[in-house]
Write a protein that holds these residues in place. Structure first.
Motif, PDB file in Angstrom:
ATOM      1  N   LEU A  35       0.862  -1.178   0.000  1.00 52.06           N
ATOM      2  CA  LEU A  35       0.000   0.000   0.000  1.00 52.06           C
ATOM      3  C   LEU A  35       0.903   1.235   0.000  1.00 52.06           C
ATOM      4  O   LEU A  35       1.584   1.504   0.988  1.00 52.06           O
ATOM      5  N   ALA A  36       0.939   1.943  -1.130  1.00 52.81           N
ATOM      6  CA  ALA A  36       1.782   3.133  -1.258  1.00 52.81           C
ATOM      7  C   ALA A  36       1.017   4.350  -0.764  1.00 52.81           C
ATOM      8  O   ALA A  36      -0.143   4.553  -1.132  1.00 52.81           O
ATOM      9  N   ILE A  37       1.669   5.159   0.063  1.00 48.91           N
ATOM     10  CA  ILE A  37       1.086   6.425   0.498  1.00 48.91           C
ATOM     11  C   ILE A  37       1.785   7.535  -0.272  1.00 48.91           C
ATOM     12  O   ILE A  37       2.992   7.732  -0.144  1.00 48.91           O
ATOM     13  N   VAL A  38       1.015   8.230  -1.079  1.00 51.80           N
ATOM     14  CA  VAL A  38       1.516   9.350  -1.871  1.00 51.80           C
ATOM     15  C   VAL A  38       1.031  10.617  -1.178  1.00 51.80           C
ATOM     16  O   VAL A  38      -0.106  11.039  -1.363  1.00 51.80           O
ATOM     17  N   GLY A  39       1.904  11.173  -0.337  1.00 59.42           N
ATOM     18  CA  GLY A  39       1.534  12.324   0.481  1.00 59.42           C
ATOM     19  C   GLY A  39       1.912  13.639  -0.179  1.00 59.42           C
ATOM     20  O   GLY A  39       3.075  13.847  -0.540  1.00 59.42           O
ATOM     21  N   GLN A  40       0.930  14.518  -0.315  1.00 59.59           N
ATOM     22  CA  GLN A  40       1.176  15.835  -0.892  1.00 59.59           C
ATOM     23  C   GLN A  40       2.270  16.571  -0.135  1.00 59.59           C
ATOM     24  O   GLN A  40       3.176  17.132  -0.743  1.00 59.59           O
ATOM     25  N   ASP A  41       2.203  16.575   1.199  1.00 61.06           N
ATOM     26  CA  ASP A  41       3.205  17.299   1.986  1.00 61.06           C
ATOM     27  C   ASP A  41       4.610  16.777   1.717  1.00 61.06           C
ATOM     28  O   ASP A  41       5.553  17.550   1.599  1.00 61.06           O
ATOM     29  N   ASN A  42       4.758  15.467   1.638  1.00 63.91           N
ATOM     30  CA  ASN A  42       6.082  14.897   1.399  1.00 63.91           C
ATOM     31  C   ASN A  42       6.621  15.314   0.034  1.00 63.91           C
ATOM     32  O   ASN A  42       7.747  15.790  -0.081  1.00 63.91           O
ATOM     33  N   LEU A  48      10.324  18.516  -3.222  1.00 65.35           N
ATOM     34  CA  LEU A  48      10.502  19.667  -4.110  1.00 65.35           C
ATOM     35  C   LEU A  48      10.741  20.988  -3.382  1.00 65.35           C
ATOM     36  O   LEU A  48      11.232  21.931  -3.995  1.00 65.35           O
ATOM     37  N   ARG A  49      10.350  21.051  -2.125  1.00 68.51           N
ATOM     38  CA  ARG A  49      10.389  22.305  -1.358  1.00 68.51           C
ATOM     39  C   ARG A  49       9.735  23.433  -2.167  1.00 68.51           C
ATOM     40  O   ARG A  49      10.302  24.486  -2.422  1.00 68.51           O
ATOM     41  N   GLU A  50       8.494  23.172  -2.538  1.00 70.72           N
ATOM     42  CA  GLU A  50       7.738  24.050  -3.420  1.00 70.72           C
ATOM     43  C   GLU A  50       6.531  24.627  -2.673  1.00 70.72           C
ATOM     44  O   GLU A  50       5.937  23.962  -1.840  1.00 70.72           O
ATOM     45  N   ARG A  51       6.173  25.850  -2.990  1.00 73.09           N
ATOM     46  CA  ARG A  51       4.961  26.456  -2.432  1.00 73.09           C
ATOM     47  C   ARG A  51       3.744  25.855  -3.129  1.00 73.09           C
ATOM     48  O   ARG A  51       3.822  25.423  -4.274  1.00 73.09           O
ATOM     49  N   ASP A  52       2.623  25.853  -2.426  1.00 68.00           N
ATOM     50  CA  ASP A  52       1.393  25.305  -2.990  1.00 68.00           C
ATOM     51  C   ASP A  52       0.705  26.376  -3.831  1.00 68.00           C
ATOM     52  O   ASP A  52       0.079  27.288  -3.302  1.00 68.00           O
ATOM     53  N   ARG A  53       0.847  26.255  -5.131  1.00 69.40           N
ATOM     54  CA  ARG A  53       0.287  27.219  -6.074  1.00 69.40           C
ATOM     55  C   ARG A  53      -0.395  26.469  -7.218  1.00 69.40           C
ATOM     56  O   ARG A  53       0.029  25.372  -7.574  1.00 69.40           O
ATOM     57  N   PRO A  54      -1.407  27.080  -7.832  1.00 67.91           N
ATOM     58  CA  PRO A  54      -2.001  26.457  -9.026  1.00 67.91           C
ATOM     59  C   PRO A  54      -0.923  26.223 -10.083  1.00 67.91           C
ATOM     60  O   PRO A  54      -0.052  27.065 -10.303  1.00 67.91           O
ATOM     61  N   GLY A  55      -0.965  25.067 -10.706  1.00 71.79           N
ATOM     62  CA  GLY A  55      -0.015  24.726 -11.752  1.00 71.79           C
ATOM     63  C   GLY A  55       1.365  24.333 -11.264  1.00 71.79           C
ATOM     64  O   GLY A  55       2.279  24.164 -12.061  1.00 71.79           O
ATOM     65  N   ALA A  56       1.541  24.158  -9.966  1.00 71.84           N
ATOM     66  CA  ALA A  56       2.849  23.824  -9.402  1.00 71.84           C
ATOM     67  C   ALA A  56       3.293  22.431  -9.860  1.00 71.84           C
ATOM     68  O   ALA A  56       2.488  21.580 -10.228  1.00 71.84           O
TER      69      ALA A  56
END
Length: 180
Positions: A35-42, A48-56
């Motif tokens: 069971l793979a957990i694909v976590g947005q935060d991770n 990526l150390r990316e901000r949460d923006r549309p089209g990111a």
């Protein structure tokens, strides 16, 4: 097309402190391996150390990671805030492309309860950096995906009840885990 008839795709969305990560961990604990957990935060914050923006960029990485795991026979839980306007098109495409059973859930926790839950997080450093103002800015009341794609689970549902509901409705409670 992605995955196979036997793979399960589960999407767990909701506001900060709604219990998404706890539900994903509970599913993993009950189901065990495969069971793979694909976590947005991770993927967004750590990889990526990316901000949460549309089209990111993380939107595509979440999609690719989930598809790769499904294509390799893993069941997948995609979890995160995953705002409907930014992530909805990708999630809808992923669900439509998946050959197996797909279930989407939205954990609905009122804002006042979000604040209470947030205050109980054990990471003191996180609590210093994520303030009540952040939570207010991020909060979206019932930010549901279109086309009634999601089952709403309200705050009255306990963690165990939520995990059991998702296992039952996704069919994971009837699938044997593969020991990889």
């Amino acid at each position: 097309m992605v995955g196979n008839e036997g793979t399960r795709l589960i999407v767990v969305r909701g506001n900060s402190a709604s219990g998404k990560s706890s539900v994903a961990a509970g599913l993993r604990e009950k189901f065990r391996r495969n069971l793979a957990i694909v976590g947005q935060d991770n993927l967004r914050r750590v990889v990526l150390r990316e901000r949460d923006r549309p089209g990111a960029v993380n939107i595509g990485l979440i999609d690719l990671t989930a598809r790769y795991a499904l294509d390799n026979g893993f069941h997948v839980v995609v979890e995160g805030i995953l705002h409907a306007d930014s992530y909805g098109p990708m999630l809808g495409d992923l669900v439509r492309a998946h050959r197996g059973a797909s279930r989407c859930y939205y954990l609905h926790v009122p804002y006042t309860q979000t604040l209470l839950r947030h205050a109980t997080k054990p990471d003191a450093e996180y609590l210093k950096h994520v303030t009540e103002d952040h939570l207010r800015d991020w909060y979206r009341d019932k930010d549901l995906l279109p086309d009634t794609l999601e089952t709403v689970i309200d705050a009255a549902s306990t963690l165990d009840d939520t995990v059991q509901q998702i296992l039952r409705e996704s069919g994971l409670d009837r699938v044997l885990p593969i020991d990889r």
